[in-house]
Design a protein around this motif. Sequence first.
Motif, PDB file in Angstrom:
ATOM      1  N   ASN A  65       0.811  -1.227   0.000  1.00  0.00           N
ATOM      2  CA  ASN A  65       0.000   0.000   0.000  1.00  0.00           C
ATOM      3  C   ASN A  65       0.844   1.277   0.000  1.00  0.00           C
ATOM      4  OD1 ASN A  65      -2.417  -1.468   0.016  1.00  0.00           O
ATOM      5  ND2 ASN A  65      -2.450  -1.586   2.248  1.00  0.00           N
ATOM      6  N   GLN A  66       1.965   1.243  -0.697  1.00  0.00           N
ATOM      7  CA  GLN A  66       2.778   2.453  -0.813  1.00  0.00           C
ATOM      8  C   GLN A  66       2.266   3.345  -1.929  1.00  0.00           C
ATOM      9  OE1 GLN A  66       6.919   1.508  -1.279  1.00  0.00           O
ATOM     10  NE2 GLN A  66       7.183   0.795   0.825  1.00  0.00           N
ATOM     11  N   SER A  67       2.410   4.649  -1.737  1.00  0.00           N
ATOM     12  CA  SER A  67       2.019   5.607  -2.768  1.00  0.00           C
ATOM     13  C   SER A  67       3.093   5.659  -3.856  1.00  0.00           C
ATOM     14  CB  SER A  67       1.833   6.991  -2.151  1.00  0.00           C
ATOM     15  OG  SER A  67       3.031   7.424  -1.527  1.00  0.00           O
ATOM     16  N   PRO A  68       2.787   6.244  -5.018  1.00  0.00           N
ATOM     17  CA  PRO A  68       3.780   6.307  -6.101  1.00  0.00           C
ATOM     18  C   PRO A  68       5.086   6.944  -5.659  1.00  0.00           C
ATOM     19  CG  PRO A  68       1.625   6.938  -6.914  1.00  0.00           C
ATOM     20  CD  PRO A  68       1.478   6.795  -5.420  1.00  0.00           C
ATOM     21  N   SER A  69       6.195   6.346  -6.102  1.00  0.00           N
ATOM     22  CA  SER A  69       7.531   6.827  -5.743  1.00  0.00           C
ATOM     23  C   SER A  69       8.485   6.489  -6.876  1.00  0.00           C
ATOM     24  CB  SER A  69       7.997   6.175  -4.431  1.00  0.00           C
ATOM     25  OG  SER A  69       8.086   4.770  -4.573  1.00  0.00           O
ATOM     26  N   GLY A  70       9.755   6.829  -6.679  1.00  0.00           N
ATOM     27  CA  GLY A  70      10.757   6.531  -7.690  1.00  0.00           C
ATOM     28  C   GLY A  70      10.973   5.042  -7.864  1.00  0.00           C
ATOM     29  N   PHE A  74       3.764   3.572  -9.814  1.00  0.00           N
ATOM     30  CA  PHE A  74       2.318   3.618  -9.575  1.00  0.00           C
ATOM     31  C   PHE A  74       1.963   3.142  -8.170  1.00  0.00           C
ATOM     32  CE2 PHE A  74       1.065   3.030 -14.338  1.00  0.00           C
ATOM     33  CZ  PHE A  74       1.652   4.257 -14.624  1.00  0.00           C
ATOM     34  N   GLY A  75       2.958   2.992  -7.315  1.00  0.00           N
ATOM     35  CA  GLY A  75       2.709   2.503  -5.963  1.00  0.00           C
ATOM     36  C   GLY A  75       2.675   0.985  -5.905  1.00  0.00           C
ATOM     37  N   LEU A  79      -0.440  -6.516  -1.285  1.00  0.00           N
ATOM     38  CA  LEU A  79       0.558  -7.572  -1.103  1.00  0.00           C
ATOM     39  C   LEU A  79       1.962  -7.098  -1.422  1.00  0.00           C
ATOM     40  CD1 LEU A  79      -1.375 -10.608  -2.649  1.00  0.00           C
ATOM     41  CD2 LEU A  79      -1.088 -10.040  -0.229  1.00  0.00           C
ATOM     42  N   GLY A  80       2.132  -5.802  -1.652  1.00  0.00           N
ATOM     43  CA  GLY A  80       3.432  -5.243  -1.960  1.00  0.00           C
ATOM     44  C   GLY A  80       3.859  -5.424  -3.407  1.00  0.00           C
ATOM     45  N   ARG A  81       2.950  -5.827  -4.279  1.00  0.00           N
ATOM     46  CA  ARG A  81       3.288  -6.005  -5.692  1.00  0.00           C
ATOM     47  C   ARG A  81       3.284  -4.655  -6.412  1.00  0.00           C
ATOM     48  NH1 ARG A  81      -1.095 -10.700  -6.783  1.00  0.00           N
ATOM     49  NH2 ARG A  81      -2.343  -9.045  -5.831  1.00  0.00           N
ATOM     50  N   ASP A  82       4.162  -4.520  -7.382  1.00  0.00           N
ATOM     51  CA  ASP A  82       4.315  -3.259  -8.101  1.00  0.00           C
ATOM     52  C   ASP A  82       3.135  -3.056  -9.052  1.00  0.00           C
ATOM     53  OD1 ASP A  82       6.077  -0.950  -8.889  1.00  0.00           O
ATOM     54  OD2 ASP A  82       5.881  -1.939 -10.839  1.00  0.00           O
ATOM     55  N   ILE A  83       2.395  -1.958  -8.865  1.00  0.00           N
ATOM     56  CA  ILE A  83       1.204  -1.705  -9.677  1.00  0.00           C
ATOM     57  C   ILE A  83       1.591  -1.383 -11.118  1.00  0.00           C
ATOM     58  CG2 ILE A  83      -0.824  -0.225  -9.944  1.00  0.00           C
ATOM     59  CD1 ILE A  83      -0.903   0.116  -6.949  1.00  0.00           C
ATOM     60  N   ALA A 291      -8.204   2.558   1.082  1.00  0.00           N
ATOM     61  CA  ALA A 291      -6.857   2.322   1.612  1.00  0.00           C
ATOM     62  C   ALA A 291      -5.779   2.608   0.573  1.00  0.00           C
ATOM     63  CB  ALA A 291      -6.733   0.887   2.123  1.00  0.00           C
ATOM     64  N   ASN A 292      -6.081   2.337  -0.685  1.00  0.00           N
ATOM     65  CA  ASN A 292      -5.069   2.480  -1.737  1.00  0.00           C
ATOM     66  C   ASN A 292      -5.742   2.948  -3.024  1.00  0.00           C
ATOM     67  OD1 ASN A 292      -2.871   2.350  -3.406  1.00  0.00           O
ATOM     68  ND2 ASN A 292      -2.391   0.213  -3.033  1.00  0.00           N
ATOM     69  N   PRO A 293      -5.984   4.264  -3.153  1.00  0.00           N
ATOM     70  CA  PRO A 293      -6.678   4.767  -4.352  1.00  0.00           C
ATOM     71  C   PRO A 293      -5.881   4.578  -5.632  1.00  0.00           C
ATOM     72  CG  PRO A 293      -5.845   6.593  -3.028  1.00  0.00           C
ATOM     73  CD  PRO A 293      -5.654   5.353  -2.212  1.00  0.00           C
ATOM     74  N   TRP A 294      -4.535   4.458  -5.536  1.00  0.00           N
ATOM     75  CA  TRP A 294      -3.727   4.292  -6.748  1.00  0.00           C
ATOM     76  C   TRP A 294      -4.006   2.962  -7.439  1.00  0.00           C
ATOM     77  CZ3 TRP A 294      -2.367   8.976  -7.226  1.00  0.00           C
ATOM     78  CH2 TRP A 294      -1.963   9.733  -6.124  1.00  0.00           C
ATOM     79  N   LEU A 295      -4.422   1.968  -6.662  1.00  0.00           N
ATOM     80  CA  LEU A 295      -4.709   0.662  -7.231  1.00  0.00           C
ATOM     81  C   LEU A 295      -5.892   0.714  -8.189  1.00  0.00           C
ATOM     82  CD1 LEU A 295      -3.910  -2.318  -7.196  1.00  0.00           C
ATOM     83  CD2 LEU A 295      -5.432  -2.656  -5.255  1.00  0.00           C
ATOM     84  N   LEU A 296      -6.798   1.662  -7.986  1.00  0.00           N
ATOM     85  CA  LEU A 296      -7.941   1.846  -8.877  1.00  0.00           C
ATOM     86  C   LEU A 296      -7.663   2.889  -9.946  1.00  0.00           C
ATOM     87  CD1 LEU A 296     -10.937   1.380  -9.607  1.00  0.00           C
ATOM     88  CD2 LEU A 296     -11.524   3.147  -7.924  1.00  0.00           C
ATOM     89  N   PHE A 297      -6.915   3.930  -9.610  1.00  0.00           N
ATOM     90  CA  PHE A 297      -6.752   5.065 -10.519  1.00  0.00           C
ATOM     91  C   PHE A 297      -5.981   4.689 -11.790  1.00  0.00           C
ATOM     92  CE2 PHE A 297      -4.092   8.634 -11.959  1.00  0.00           C
ATOM     93  CZ  PHE A 297      -5.091   9.513 -12.353  1.00  0.00           C
ATOM     94  N   PHE A 298      -4.816   4.060 -11.649  1.00  0.00           N
ATOM     95  CA  PHE A 298      -3.944   3.835 -12.804  1.00  0.00           C
ATOM     96  C   PHE A 298      -4.498   2.809 -13.800  1.00  0.00           C
ATOM     97  CE2 PHE A 298      -0.801   5.731  -9.855  1.00  0.00           C
ATOM     98  CZ  PHE A 298      -0.398   6.772 -10.660  1.00  0.00           C
TER      99      PHE A 298
END
Length: 328
Positions: A65-70, A74-75, A79-83, A291-298
Amino acid sequence: MSQTSTISVEKGASLWADAAHRLRRNHAATAAVFVLAIIFLSCLVLPSIDGLIQDPNAQALPKKNQSPSGEHWFGTDHLGRDIFSRVLYGGRISIAVGLITTFVSVTIGICWGAIAGYLRGFVDDLMMRIVDILYAMPFLIVVILLGKSIEPMTTDLTNNTVDLFAGADSSVAEQNATRTWVEPITTLVPLFIAIGALSWLTVSRIVRSQVQNIARQDFIEAARSLGLSHFTILFKHILPNSLGPIIVYTTLTIPGIMLFEATLSFLGLGVRPPNSSWGILIEEGANRMTANPWLLFFPSLFFAATLFALNFLGDGLRDALDPKSSKD
């Protein structure tokens, strides 16, 4: 003194050259081609380059559930998988479903509609009544039942495909590596067959109408008078002159089938975990949106951009191939 006059003869342009010129003048269609090229190349080329993107199924729970970073553009998911990698790999499957299933449905529809429109009479009535009966069936339920009935064959198909590409004497590691990219496609074969076998009904009616109109033209009567066979007249003279509407309908069918696959995946009837498609990612993102809006947005952004671009391209091709419908 005698004067010599020169007459300049303007070279004519073909239908396809005129259509390409009108399509280039359509800014929305041109932009759609550019967007589709970026999305298709990103999904089809980038995952093929070793070490460029991360494993889409590799779990790292400390990074969930990390937000987008370098590190993760896409965060990450729950489960910690790269979106980012999951969106690209999921795009491969969604695009494959759209293209392959559309090819199957359009091929069946062209053959069915062409034969019905050319032969006419009793054969035409019988074939069109079959189309009407299939239209009356609940499409979603029939696709689900048909897909489930032929699903058992996917295991043998997967094993045979892995042996074909990896070789019978390959190691377990090589077979597992081959299975990683083979299995997501072979498991979708029932979905390809089920959707493609029932989504040809509309295109068959379009082709039938086009064939009946073109069959009345003078050049077809000339071909008959020359003693050409029915097969030659139909597939070498009539169908090539019907390609315009068929191409337009094809570009408009692809987004519809991709949307249908996303619906099935959303219901849990499409791609099998841990593999992903845009429909799977959107379903996961909808369940964890707070909890993790990036998982839906991208994945929604990629999916929506592809659907809009295909629809704009279809509209542009319709205007380009049929000047009467152009807004210019």
